[in-house]
Design a protein around this motif. Structure first.
Motif, PDB file in Angstrom:
ATOM      1  N   VAL A 155       0.849  -1.198   0.000  1.00  0.00           N
ATOM      2  CA  VAL A 155       0.000   0.000   0.000  1.00  0.00           C
ATOM      3  C   VAL A 155       0.881   1.243   0.000  1.00  0.00           C
ATOM      4  N   ALA A 156       0.558   2.195  -0.890  1.00  0.00           N
ATOM      5  CA  ALA A 156       1.210   3.507  -0.900  1.00  0.00           C
ATOM      6  C   ALA A 156       0.108   4.556  -0.902  1.00  0.00           C
ATOM      7  N   HIS A 157       0.284   5.616  -0.117  1.00  0.00           N
ATOM      8  CA  HIS A 157      -0.756   6.645  -0.126  1.00  0.00           C
ATOM      9  C   HIS A 157      -0.213   8.006   0.275  1.00  0.00           C
ATOM     10  N   ASN A 158      -0.925   9.041  -0.162  1.00  0.00           N
ATOM     11  CA  ASN A 158      -0.667  10.416   0.228  1.00  0.00           C
ATOM     12  C   ASN A 158      -1.741  10.864   1.211  1.00  0.00           C
ATOM     13  N   PHE A 159      -1.386  11.765   2.101  1.00  0.00           N
ATOM     14  CA  PHE A 159      -2.327  12.236   3.105  1.00  0.00           C
ATOM     15  C   PHE A 159      -3.154  13.425   2.621  1.00  0.00           C
ATOM     16  N   GLN A 160      -2.506  14.403   2.008  1.00  0.00           N
ATOM     17  CA  GLN A 160      -3.175  15.669   1.745  1.00  0.00           C
ATOM     18  C   GLN A 160      -3.559  15.886   0.293  1.00  0.00           C
ATOM     19  N   THR A 161      -2.751  15.390  -0.626  1.00  0.00           N
ATOM     20  CA  THR A 161      -2.916  15.779  -2.025  1.00  0.00           C
ATOM     21  C   THR A 161      -3.289  14.590  -2.899  1.00  0.00           C
ATOM     22  N   PRO A 162      -4.065  14.837  -3.944  1.00  0.00           N
ATOM     23  CA  PRO A 162      -4.324  13.779  -4.925  1.00  0.00           C
ATOM     24  C   PRO A 162      -3.019  13.416  -5.654  1.00  0.00           C
ATOM     25  N   ARG A 163      -3.056  12.287  -6.325  1.00  0.00           N
ATOM     26  CA  ARG A 163      -1.885  11.886  -7.102  1.00  0.00           C
ATOM     27  C   ARG A 163      -2.342  11.041  -8.275  1.00  0.00           C
ATOM     28  N   LYS A 164      -1.825  11.371  -9.437  1.00  0.00           N
ATOM     29  CA  LYS A 164      -2.132  10.585 -10.628  1.00  0.00           C
ATOM     30  C   LYS A 164      -1.046   9.521 -10.767  1.00  0.00           C
ATOM     31  N   TRP A 165      -1.413   8.294 -10.422  1.00  0.00           N
ATOM     32  CA  TRP A 165      -0.457   7.188 -10.483  1.00  0.00           C
ATOM     33  C   TRP A 165      -0.177   6.845 -11.942  1.00  0.00           C
ATOM     34  N   GLN A 166       1.065   6.508 -12.235  1.00  0.00           N
ATOM     35  CA  GLN A 166       1.490   6.316 -13.614  1.00  0.00           C
ATOM     36  C   GLN A 166       1.669   4.840 -13.944  1.00  0.00           C
ATOM     37  N   ASP A 167       1.548   4.524 -15.243  1.00  0.00           N
ATOM     38  CA  ASP A 167       1.641   3.137 -15.691  1.00  0.00           C
ATOM     39  C   ASP A 167       3.006   2.532 -15.361  1.00  0.00           C
ATOM     40  N   TRP A 168       4.068   3.314 -15.531  1.00  0.00           N
ATOM     41  CA  TRP A 168       5.393   2.752 -15.261  1.00  0.00           C
ATOM     42  C   TRP A 168       5.552   2.409 -13.784  1.00  0.00           C
ATOM     43  N   GLU A 169       4.836   3.141 -12.898  1.00  0.00           N
ATOM     44  CA  GLU A 169       4.866   2.809 -11.477  1.00  0.00           C
ATOM     45  C   GLU A 169       4.183   1.466 -11.225  1.00  0.00           C
TER      46      GLU A 169
END
Length: 543
Positions: free
Chosen positions: A323-337
């Motif tokens: 599991v990976a997550h941010n607390f405050q900001t949205p994030r656009k996860w990328q295909d290479w990730e």
């Protein structure tokens, strides 16, 4: 990256410069350039949280950032995105330092042509991709090296979450272990260091009860990525926002192959032990069967009967989640990730499997060690282990010049008992006597062993004659309370013991064989005196 479209974030507060850059880039036919323009570094950070870009054009003179300080903030938010500096600062030292901090190019305004800018952008993107690939390969190699060098799964997972969090530049990364009973456990995590957090982020982390997220995680497919929990269309993820989680990525780690291969390997070894090393009468005892079943159970308490053949063929059992997550900001996860993390979890699966099998082998080795020192019928020490411990205690007490006592005891008229009640009853009698001997010796250092046939031995380190005599009388009292019927005994209606006791202070150059021989003579002296009695040596005698 889509080679037909290049997405660029332009951070420039001068309108004229921004318009000029927009004009020359938009005229580009192939690839097509899409530009998002912001005037402040703060706006850029927000945009990077919500969008993915192929390149960033950064002015070093912004209203909220001057000089090189903006580079570090942008690299923190987008560590894997190419950065090109556009500035009027024609300073070689600043340019070199900017490159050291990770920018791909340093261009001077007023000297930039359309062709130079396009070429710089495309080359920067390719160089950045190459650097990211090198970092991915290095992280993967580190992971493989850890798996090869360590069998400690906790150690491997602890170091891996740190590297992943740094690599993804996210607030928190963890491994969540899903259990079969609908509970779970965080077994490794890495959180953004406090010195890099603001106060609101710290309070958010303190408010999270991650265990409540189990139901969502346990139902996840291989990869679940939520860019913005607040804007997500699924109501069942809204409660993530209540836990101050704004953006989250989960990656399933499957375990059926781990469990079945581990079970198959360990059960094969147990079967080999039972067939080739264990006496049949030990394997048939309830105590042995109970202990073996405990040892054969998996760490998640999943047994053979719960794993069907189809489950062994189809890897469908969830071990846990990355599991990976941010607390405050949205994030656009990328295909290479996604691709990188999927490859990484394959190595995690190998580490888990390796750790599970190693644990099973440890269990089997412990069982083998136990079998190597125990008598198969009675469960007390065997003759070989008795000889080893007697030798060790003899040497130790010879150095310390302290007494060593040895008790030998023999069941009276045991052959008649076997002839009267049968050998199975005789085995049960031996087991009962052994249990009495074990319960009558209180100290961890005392050793009860089956010396041979119906004869038992007890080693009593650092015990004088009075202490050994007390233990012998305790044995006789405890055995009498059992009232094991022996109608063919010439001296009693119940099982009795003849006992010989010797106490000596060992000498370094002497051998314990004389101690054994003297105690054996005393045992037979007790038998000659009518059995059901104790014969003891002169406590002052030494060898």
């Amino acid at each position: 990256m889509n080679t037909d479209i290049v997405k660029i974030l332009l951070i420039e507060d001068e309108i004229a410069d921004a318009d000029w850059l927009d004009e020359i880039l938009v005229e580009q036919d192939h690839p097509t350039v899409e530009i998002e323009h912001v005037k402040r570094l703060k706006e850029a950070v927000v945009s990077l949280s919500q969008n993915n870009f192929d390149a960033i054009l950064l002015d070093l003179s912004l209203p909220d950032s001057k000089g090189l300080e903006g580079i570090a903030k942008i690299k923190e938010k987008a560590p894997n995105t190419a950065i090109i500096v556009l500035t009027y600062l024609n300073d070689q030292n600043i340019a070199i330092e900017a490159l050291r901090q990770g920018v791909q190019d340093y261009l001077i305004k007023g000297k930039i042509t359309r062709e130079l800018l396009i070429r710089s952008i495309l080359y920067a993107i390719e160089r950045q991709k190459a650097e990211v690939k090198v970092r991915q390969d290095a992280l993967m190699k580190e992971m493989l090296d850890r798996i090869r060098q360590s069998l400690d799964l906790k150690e491997i997972l602890d170091s891996t979450v740190v590297e992943i969090r740094r690599f993804l530049a996210t607030d928190r990364v963890l491994f969540y272990r899903c259990e079969a009973n609908s509970t779970g456990e965080i077994i490794a995590e890495s959180i953004k260091p406090k010195e890099e957090q603001d106060l609101s982020t710290q309070s958010m982390m303190n408010s999270i009860d991650f265990f409540e997220l189990h139901s969502l995680l346990a139902q996840s497919d291989n990869i679940q990525a939520i860019e913005d929990v607040i804007a997500a269309p699924h109501e069942d993820v809204y409660f993530l926002a209540e836990h101050q989680i704004r953006s989250v990525l989960t990656l399933a780690i499957w375990r059926s192959s781990i469990v079945t291969e581990s079970l198959d390997a360990s059960n094969y070894l147990y079967n080999e032990i039972e067939e080739n090393f264990l006496p049949a009468n030990l394997v048939s005892t309830d105590n042995y069967r109970e202990n073996t079943e405990i040892n054969r159970s998996c760490s998640s308490k999943i047994t053979d009967s719960e794993i069907t053949n189809s489950e062994k063929q189809n890897s469908t059992r969830l071990w846990g989640m990355l599991v990976a997550h941010n607390f405050q900001t949205p994030r656009k996860w990328q295909d290479w990730e996604f691709d990188f993390l999927e490859k990484l979890t394959i190595q995690i699966t190998i580490a888990i499997q390796q750790s599970e099998l190693y644990r099973k082998l440890q269990d089997v080795n412990q069982q083998l060690e136990k079998l190597a020192i125990l008598d198969g019928l009675t469960g007390v020490a065997n003759r070989r282990y008795f000889d080893r411990i007697l030798h060790n205690e003899w040497q130790r007490l010879a150095r310390e010049q302290k007494p060593l006592s040895l008790i030998l005891c023999d069941i009276d008229y045991f052959k008649l008992y076997n002839d009267t009640y049968g050998h199975p009853a005789g085995d049960r009698c031996l087991q009962a006597v052994a249990k009495v001997l074990k319960t009558s010796t209180k100290r961890p250092a005392d050793l009860v062993a089956r010396y041979g046939g119906e004869e038992f031995a007890i080693i009593l380190p650092d015990t004088n004659t009075q202490g050994a005599l007390f233990v012998a009388n305790e044995i006789r009292r405890n055995l009498a309370q059992l009232k094991l019927v022996h109608k063919k005994s010439a001296i009693s209606q119940h099982i009795t013991l003849s006992i010989g006791i010797t106490t000596q202070i060992p000498l370094p150059k002497a051998s314990p064989h004389h101690l054994i021989a003297q105690t054996d003579n005393l045992l037979y002296q007790a038998k000659r005196q009518g059995r059901d009695c104790i014969a003891i040596n002169d406590p002052n005698q030494t060898t």
